[in-house]
Design a protein around this motif. Structure first.
Motif, short mmCIF file in Angstrom:
data_model
loop_
_atom_site.label_atom_id
_atom_site.label_comp_id
_atom_site.label_asym_id
_atom_site.label_seq_id
_atom_site.Cartn_x
_atom_site.Cartn_y
_atom_site.Cartn_z
N UNK A 70 48.05 69.93 75.58
CA UNK A 70 48.67 68.71 76.11
C UNK A 70 48.60 68.62 77.63
N UNK A 71 48.70 69.78 78.29
CA UNK A 71 48.65 69.77 79.75
C UNK A 71 47.30 69.29 80.26
N UNK A 72 46.23 69.81 79.68
CA UNK A 72 44.89 69.40 80.13
C UNK A 72 44.65 67.92 79.82
N UNK A 73 45.23 67.42 78.74
CA UNK A 73 45.12 66.00 78.43
C UNK A 73 45.85 65.16 79.48
N UNK A 74 47.07 65.57 79.81
CA UNK A 74 47.86 64.82 80.78
C UNK A 74 47.26 64.85 82.17
N UNK A 75 46.75 65.98 82.57
CA UNK A 75 46.32 66.15 83.95
C UNK A 75 44.85 65.79 84.18
N UNK A 76 44.01 66.01 83.20
CA UNK A 76 42.58 65.75 83.39
C UNK A 76 42.08 64.59 82.55
N UNK A 77 42.28 64.64 81.25
CA UNK A 77 41.66 63.65 80.36
C UNK A 77 42.16 62.23 80.59
N UNK A 78 43.45 62.04 80.65
CA UNK A 78 43.99 60.68 80.79
C UNK A 78 43.55 60.02 82.10
N UNK A 90 37.11 56.15 84.40
CA UNK A 90 35.84 55.72 83.82
C UNK A 90 35.94 54.28 83.30
N UNK A 91 37.09 53.93 82.75
CA UNK A 91 37.27 52.59 82.19
C UNK A 91 37.54 51.53 83.24
N UNK A 92 37.85 51.94 84.46
CA UNK A 92 38.14 50.95 85.50
C UNK A 92 36.89 50.14 85.82
N UNK A 93 37.11 48.97 86.36
CA UNK A 93 36.00 48.04 86.60
C UNK A 93 34.98 48.61 87.59
N UNK A 94 35.47 49.21 88.66
CA UNK A 94 34.58 49.81 89.66
C UNK A 94 35.08 51.21 90.02
N UNK A 152 33.50 64.62 90.91
CA UNK A 152 34.45 65.71 91.15
C UNK A 152 35.09 66.16 89.83
N UNK A 153 35.49 65.19 89.01
CA UNK A 153 36.05 65.53 87.70
C UNK A 153 35.03 66.28 86.85
N UNK A 154 33.81 65.78 86.81
CA UNK A 154 32.79 66.44 86.00
C UNK A 154 32.51 67.85 86.50
#
Length: 91
Positions: A20-28, A34-38, A46-48
């Motif tokens: 859950x921690x990795x989901x909250x801090x990295x995945x979400x 990624x879903x943002x318009x720009x 950096x995330x990758x």
């Protein structure tokens, strides 16, 4: 954000649950980016890079959580990564 997620877990569970921690801090946040318009391509890179380091240097538990919590759940986002010349599939 990481400290808030850590405190939330300690309050709720009395321990750190890595998945859950990795989901909250990295995945979400990564999915939101990624879903943002720009999205900011440098931030995406950096995330990758952080995910690559986790996959390369993490123990079996880290790699399993990475696969389950992030990489397996990025079906829709893979096209967005490719659109910006980033290769999530190569992690």
């Amino acid at each position: 954000m990481g400290e808030e997620a850590l405190q939330k877990q300690m309050d709720e569970y009395g321990e750190i649950l890595f998945d859950p921690y990795i989901c909250d801090v990295i995945a979400s946040p990564l999915k939101d980016l990624v879903r943002s318009k720009e999205p900011d391509k440098i931030l995406l890179e950096t995330y990758l890079n952080a995910l690559k380091i986790l996959k390369r240097h993490g123990d079996v538990h880290v790699r399993n959580n990475l696969e389950i919590s992030i990489l397996d759940d990025f079906g829709e986002e893979r096209a967005a990564f490719r659109k910006y010349g980033l290769k999530c599939d190569e992690l």
